[in-house]
Motif scaffolding. Structure first.
Motif, PDB file in Angstrom:
ATOM      1  N   ASP A 142      -9.282  -0.900   9.033  1.00 57.21           N
ATOM      2  CA  ASP A 142     -10.187  -0.060   9.817  1.00 57.21           C
ATOM      3  C   ASP A 142      -9.363   0.918  10.643  1.00 57.21           C
ATOM      4  O   ASP A 142      -8.248   0.588  11.048  1.00 57.21           O
ATOM      5  N   HIS A 143      -9.917   2.090  10.907  1.00 53.82           N
ATOM      6  CA  HIS A 143      -9.211   3.019  11.792  1.00 53.82           C
ATOM      7  C   HIS A 143      -9.361   2.515  13.228  1.00 53.82           C
ATOM      8  O   HIS A 143     -10.440   2.097  13.629  1.00 53.82           O
ATOM      9  N   ALA A 144      -8.264   2.558  13.993  1.00 64.19           N
ATOM     10  CA  ALA A 144      -8.297   2.022  15.355  1.00 64.19           C
ATOM     11  C   ALA A 144      -8.551   3.181  16.335  1.00 64.19           C
ATOM     12  O   ALA A 144      -7.633   3.663  17.000  1.00 64.19           O
ATOM     13  N   HIS A 145      -9.825   3.612  16.386  1.00 64.45           N
ATOM     14  CA  HIS A 145     -10.145   4.825  17.161  1.00 64.45           C
ATOM     15  C   HIS A 145      -9.764   4.723  18.638  1.00 64.45           C
ATOM     16  O   HIS A 145      -9.168   5.632  19.200  1.00 64.45           O
ATOM     17  N   GLU A 146     -10.115   3.591  19.271  1.00 62.54           N
ATOM     18  CA  GLU A 146      -9.836   3.456  20.714  1.00 62.54           C
ATOM     19  C   GLU A 146      -8.344   3.487  20.995  1.00 62.54           C
ATOM     20  O   GLU A 146      -7.874   4.157  21.905  1.00 62.54           O
ATOM     21  N   ILE A 204       0.842  -1.201   0.000  1.00 58.62           N
ATOM     22  CA  ILE A 204       0.000   0.000   0.000  1.00 58.62           C
ATOM     23  C   ILE A 204       0.878   1.253   0.000  1.00 58.62           C
ATOM     24  O   ILE A 204       0.625   2.221  -0.730  1.00 58.62           O
ATOM     25  N   ASP A 205       1.932   1.247   0.811  1.00 58.80           N
ATOM     26  CA  ASP A 205       2.817   2.419   0.879  1.00 58.80           C
ATOM     27  C   ASP A 205       3.450   2.680  -0.486  1.00 58.80           C
ATOM     28  O   ASP A 205       3.582   3.824  -0.907  1.00 58.80           O
ATOM     29  N   GLU A 206       3.843   1.596  -1.157  1.00 60.82           N
ATOM     30  CA  GLU A 206       4.458   1.760  -2.475  1.00 60.82           C
ATOM     31  C   GLU A 206       3.444   2.345  -3.472  1.00 60.82           C
ATOM     32  O   GLU A 206       3.778   3.231  -4.267  1.00 60.82           O
ATOM     33  N   LEU A 214       4.098   6.603  18.376  1.00 61.56           N
ATOM     34  CA  LEU A 214       3.271   5.438  18.033  1.00 61.56           C
ATOM     35  C   LEU A 214       1.987   5.877  17.342  1.00 61.56           C
ATOM     36  O   LEU A 214       1.520   5.247  16.392  1.00 61.56           O
ATOM     37  N   LEU A 215       1.468   7.000  17.817  1.00 64.63           N
ATOM     38  CA  LEU A 215       0.235   7.535  17.228  1.00 64.63           C
ATOM     39  C   LEU A 215       0.475   7.877  15.755  1.00 64.63           C
ATOM     40  O   LEU A 215      -0.346   7.567  14.882  1.00 64.63           O
ATOM     41  N   ASP A 216       1.623   8.479  15.475  1.00 65.23           N
ATOM     42  CA  ASP A 216       1.950   8.818  14.078  1.00 65.23           C
ATOM     43  C   ASP A 216       2.058   7.569  13.217  1.00 65.23           C
ATOM     44  O   ASP A 216       1.587   7.539  12.082  1.00 65.23           O
ATOM     45  N   ILE A 217       2.716   6.540  13.785  1.00 65.61           N
ATOM     46  CA  ILE A 217       2.872   5.292  13.028  1.00 65.61           C
ATOM     47  C   ILE A 217       1.496   4.713  12.695  1.00 65.61           C
ATOM     48  O   ILE A 217       1.216   4.327  11.559  1.00 65.61           O
ATOM     49  N   LEU A 218       0.655   4.703  13.722  1.00 62.29           N
ATOM     50  CA  LEU A 218      -0.683   4.140  13.535  1.00 62.29           C
ATOM     51  C   LEU A 218      -1.468   4.947  12.497  1.00 62.29           C
ATOM     52  O   LEU A 218      -2.083   4.394  11.584  1.00 62.29           O
ATOM     53  N   ARG A 219      -1.405   6.259  12.632  1.00 62.94           N
ATOM     54  CA  ARG A 219      -2.193   7.113  11.733  1.00 62.94           C
ATOM     55  C   ARG A 219      -1.694   7.040  10.288  1.00 62.94           C
ATOM     56  O   ARG A 219      -2.463   7.241   9.355  1.00 62.94           O
ATOM     57  N   SER A 220      -0.396   6.762  10.143  1.00 67.54           N
ATOM     58  CA  SER A 220       0.146   6.706   8.773  1.00 67.54           C
ATOM     59  C   SER A 220      -0.451   5.527   7.991  1.00 67.54           C
ATOM     60  O   SER A 220      -0.361   5.471   6.772  1.00 67.54           O
ATOM     61  N   THR A 221      -1.087   4.585   8.706  1.00 66.30           N
ATOM     62  CA  THR A 221      -1.692   3.445   8.003  1.00 66.30           C
ATOM     63  C   THR A 221      -3.167   3.703   7.673  1.00 66.30           C
ATOM     64  O   THR A 221      -3.785   2.893   6.997  1.00 66.30           O
TER      65      THR A 221
END
Ligand code: G1P
Length: 296
Positions: free
Chosen positions: A70-74, A43-45, A87-94
Motif C-alpha cells: 500500500d502507498h504510505a500517504h501519511e 520486485i526490484d529485480e 527517505l521520501l525517495d526511498i519510500l516512493r521507490s517502493t
C-alpha cells in the motif's frame, strides 16, 4: 521473435516454519536484508527486467505482505513536511502502480507447481516469469534481466542454473544437459530432488521464464517428489513433448534465504555492498575475526 515477458508470479504462500518464531506473526517475505524486505529485492529485480504485472500467490496469514505494497500517504506527507527527501525517495521507490499487483490464494499447500497453477487465469496465454523470493541473487545486470536477454536469443522456456557440489544436488531441481553452449545449456530432462544418480550438478535456482504450455502441463496436477505437485515435472513435460527448455548459468551470487545460514550470509554480503555501511561493518567483522583467532 519471442513475445515480451510482462508478467511474473511470486509464490509467497509458504509458512516459513524454518524461521519460527519470527514467522509467527510476519510473513517470511517481509524479513529484511539490511533494510529491505526479501520481497522488495524480488520486485526490484522483476521491474528491472521489464515486468509490469506482479502476481502473488498467497495464503492465510499473509496480510502484512499485501499491506506492505500500500502507498504510505501519511508517512510520505510527514517526510515531505520535515524535508526528509532522501527517505521520501526511498519510500516512493517502493510504490507500485495501482492494479499492477494481483493476489490469488493457494488454498492448500500442494507444492510449487500447484502454486504456479493457481495463477493460470491471470497469466493466460503468454510467456511468464516465476521468481522464488527465498533465492536472493546479487548480480549486475540482475538475474531475471540476464534471463530475459538469453530468452530473447533462444525462445523456449528457461531456468536459472548454477553448479552445486555433488552432495547437494538432492536439495534442488537438477538439469539433464544435452548441449552445453557455455552460459546457456539445453536440457533434455529435469529431475526434482534426485535421491541418487543426479543427471548433472547443474541445479535449478528460483528464476524461471516459462512458456504458457507449462500451465497446461500443470493441469494434470501430477504428484511428484515429496508427494507435491512440482514445477520441475511440468517443465520436464515440456521437453518430453518436444519443446525447448534451456538453463542459464547466470552471473552473480545466489543466497538461499530460506535457510538461516544463507540468510546470515546474505545479510553480511548486502551489508558490505552498501556504501553507507561498508566501512564500519567491514571494520567490525575483521575485529571480530581477529578476536576469535586470538582466543583459539
Ligand atoms: C524449489 C524447486 C527446486 C529448485 C529450488 C531452488 O525447491 O522445487 O527445483 O531447485 O526451489 O531454490 P524448494 O527449495 O522450494 O524445495
Amino acid at each position: 521473435m519471442t513475445r515480451k515477458v510482462t508478467k511474473a508470479i511470486f509464490p509467497v504462500a509458504g509458512l516459513g516454519t524454518r524461521f519460527l518464531p519470527a514467522t509467527k506473526s510476519i510473513p517470511k517475505e517481509i524479513m529484511t536484508l539490511v533494510d529491505r524486505p526479501l520481497i522488495q529485492y524480488a520486485i526490484d529485480e522483476a521491474r528491472a527486467a521489464g515486468i509490469e504485472e506482479f502476481i502473488f500467490v498467497t495464503s492465510r496469514g499473509k496480510g502484512a505482505l499485501e499491506d506492505y505494497f500500500d502507498h504510505a500517504h501519511e508517512l510520505e506527507s510527514s517526510l515531505k513536511k520535515s524535508g526528509k527527501n532522501e527517505l521520501l525517495d526511498i519510500l516512493r521507490s517502493t510504490n507500485m502502480e495501482s492494479g499492477a499487483i494481483a493476489y490469488v490464494r493457494q488454498h492448500k499447500a500442494l507444492g510449487l507447481g500447484h502454486a504456479v497453477w493457481c495463477a493460470r487465469r491471470l497469466v493466460g496465454d503468454e510467456p511468464f516469469a516465476v521468481i522464488l523470493t527465498d533465492d536472493v541473487i546479487m548480480g549486475e545486470p540482475p538475474c531475471l534481466q540476464q534471463m530475459i536477454e538469453a530468452y530473447q536469443e533462444t525462445g523456449g522456456s528457461m531456468v536459472a542454473t548454477m553448479e552445486v557440489p555433488a552432495d547437494k544436488t538432492q536439495a534442488y531441481g537438477v538439469l539433464d544437459v544435452s548441449e552445453d553452449m557455455g552460459a546457456i545449456v539445453r536440457a533434455r530432462g529435469m529431475v526434482e530432488k534426485p535421491k541418487e544418480n543426479p543427471p548433472s550438478n547443474l541445479a535449478v535456482i528460483g528464476r524461471y521464464i516459462l512458456a504458457p504450455s507449462v500451465l497446461n502441463n500443470l493441469n494434470k496436477l501430477k504428484q511428484g517428489s515429496g508427494g507435491e505437485i512440482q514445477l520441475t515435472d511440468a517443465i520436464a513435460d515440456e521437453i518430453a513433448e518436444g519443446r525447448d527448455v534451456f538453463g542459464l548459468r547466470f552471473r552473480g551470487q545466489r543466497f538461499d534465504c530460506g535457510s538461516k545460514a544463507g540468510f546470515l550470509q546474505a545479510t553480511v554480503a548486502f551489508g558490505l555492498a552498501r556504501d553507507d555501511l561498508k566501512d564500519e561493518f567491514a571494520g567490525y567483522l575483521s575485529d571480530l575475526l581477529a578476536m576469535r583467532k586470538a582466543a583459539e
